[in-house]
Design an enzyme around this catalytic site. Structure first.
Site, PDB file in Angstrom:
ATOM      1  CE  LYS A  36      -0.316  -0.003   5.064  1.00 60.35           C
ATOM      2  NZ  LYS A  36      -0.982  -0.694   6.024  1.00 60.35           N
ATOM      3  NE  ARG A 134      -6.786   0.327  10.870  1.00 56.00           N
ATOM      4  CZ  ARG A 134      -5.581   0.253  10.485  1.00 56.00           C
ATOM      5  NH1 ARG A 134      -4.759   1.164  10.249  1.00 56.00           N
ATOM      6  NH2 ARG A 134      -5.066  -0.863  10.006  1.00 56.00           N
ATOM      7  CE1 TYR A 272       9.501  32.863  -0.749  1.00 54.31           C
ATOM      8  CE2 TYR A 272       9.835  30.387  -0.507  1.00 54.31           C
ATOM      9  CZ  TYR A 272       9.589  31.666  -1.241  1.00 54.31           C
ATOM     10  OH  TYR A 272       9.232  31.564  -2.594  1.00 54.31           O
ATOM     11  CG  MET A 320       5.765  24.168  -3.519  1.00 52.15           C
ATOM     12  SD  MET A 320       4.613  25.158  -4.385  1.00 52.15           S
ATOM     13  CE  MET A 320       3.603  25.763  -3.404  1.00 52.15           C
TER      14      MET A 320
END
Ligand code: PLP
Length: 383
Positions: A36, A134, A272, A320
């Site tokens: 997964k 769960r 930044y 980013m």
């Protein structure tokens, strides 16, 4: 097109880990590595192929989209879907030929209808609630559901399962032992009721490493298949239980490139928010990776990357798509556009940044570090 940031995945390491797991579970217990989350960030089809060639019996995925990727890659192996499957997805379950986990009658009834309409019988695994809260049903309700599965055409009860809540976070396994007892009681109740699903499974990586009495018919190993320990506590428990013969090899290295090299005079601010001010004249390299790629912004001013085995600290905030590192103390011939790559995670010339180290910097776990590397970055298979 040259990727600016990518992962190198060692097929040899993936195969080695699965063979290690096979060694502990033996030949009679099925081994079902979990792929997964894009194979825990390693690339789902690449990881799946490596695990199968190393002797995995089944693969576990979270959902049908992942199962579909594996089928489209030509893999015909048994696939078990761990996560939620909606009642309206049962036609696809048939089409993909996968087995699913169920814990409510709506899903069972829908699966049976789809099975009948395809003249098939869908294998179902009932999840019993043992303390994780769960997925799953309390034993009495799970037994009723098992009876329903048994009574309906179009489905059959192939498995029963549960999942441990508190096994990798502690060296005290009292709670996990209680869960195991509830699971064993449920198995007994099933057999009293004349129901005998052939595949009973509850073991994740930590249980597989620590407890042979949790194996039953199959183990679902995620993190260990990728060469990482579930936690420090699991490693410690393994050492205490004298089960540390397990040698795991991390399979993933994460790399990026140098986009620019510049001299920044003492006193200059970097990035930044001006969160870093150079304390000396510095040679700063701009690296082609940022938080969009999955490099956590909390690593700002905290992590380092490896440039030919030498640590270059991250300066200023992660952007980013870019970040800045201080390479003042790195051999200048290693710091150029043409010099090649920097290592964000993994081995470089005898040094290593582990997923555990990065997890500690961020305040999370190794699982999240690797799973969150952007799927867009190419995964290159290496030996
Ligand atoms: C993810 C998952 C696993 C694998 O857990 P690891 O700790 O990575 O071995 C096993 N079972 C279920 C139900 C899971 O969701």
């Amino acid at each position: 097109m040259e990727p600016h940031s990518w992962c190198e995945i060692s097929r040899g390491a993936l195969e080695h880990n699965v063979k290690q797991l096979r060694r502990v579970v033996g030949s009679r217990c099925m081994l079902a590595p979990v792929v997964k989350a894009n194979g825990y960030g390693h690339g789902i089809t690449l990881a799946a192929a490596a695990f199968l060639s190393a002797g995995a019996d089944w693969l576990c995925v979270n959902d049908l989209a992942e199962a579909n990727l594996l089928r489209r890659a030509g893999l015909g192996c048994p696939i078990y879907v761990l996560g939620w499957v909606a009642p309206w997805e049962m036609e696809e379950v048939c089409g993909l030929g996968v087995r699913i986990v169920v814990y409510d009658s709506d899903a069972v009834v829908a699966a049976a209808a789809a099975g009948r309409s395809h003249n098939r019988s869908i294998p179902l695994h009932i999840k019993v609630e043992t303390g994780n809260h769960r997925q799953g049903l309390p034993p009495n309700d799970a037994l009723a559901l098992a009876r329903l599965v048994n009574d309906l055409e179009g489905v059959y009860l192939e498995g029963i399962t549960t999942h441990f809540a508190d096994i990798e976070d502690t060296t005290d396994h009292t709670y996990a032992t209680k869960q195991l007892t509830i699971f064993e009681d449920f198995i007994a109740q099933c057999s009293h009721a004349g129901l005998s699903p052939s595949i009973r499974h509850c073991s994740n990586s930590a249980a597989t490493i620590l407890w042979p009495n949790t194996y039953f018919d199959m183990v679902r190993t995620g993190i260990a298949s990728y060469g990482m320990w579930p936690s420090k506590e699991t490693l410690l428990s393994a050492v205490l239980a004298d089960r540390h013969g397990m040698q795991l090899r991390p399979a993933l290295a994460w790399k990026a490139r140098i986009a620019q090299v510049k001299t920044v005079p003492k006193g200059s601010f970097i990035g930044y928010g001006r969160t870093y001010q150079a304390t000396h004249d510095s040679r700063i390299a701009v690296i082609t990776c940022g938080y969009y790629d999955g490099y956590d912004r909390r690593l700002s001013n905290l992590a380092y990357v490896l440039v030919n085995g030498v640590r270059a600290p991250v300066r200023g905030r992660i952007c980013m798509n870019l970040m800045m590192v201080d390479t003042t103390d790195v051999d200048s011939s290693d710091v150029s556009l043409r010099a090649g790559e920097v290592t964000l995670l993994g081995d470089s010339a005898g040094e290593r940044i582990s997923a555990e180290q990065m997890a500690e910097w961020i305040g999370t776990i190794n699982y999240e570090v690797v799973a969150r590397i952007n799927e867009r970055l190419p995964r290159r298979e290496v030996m």
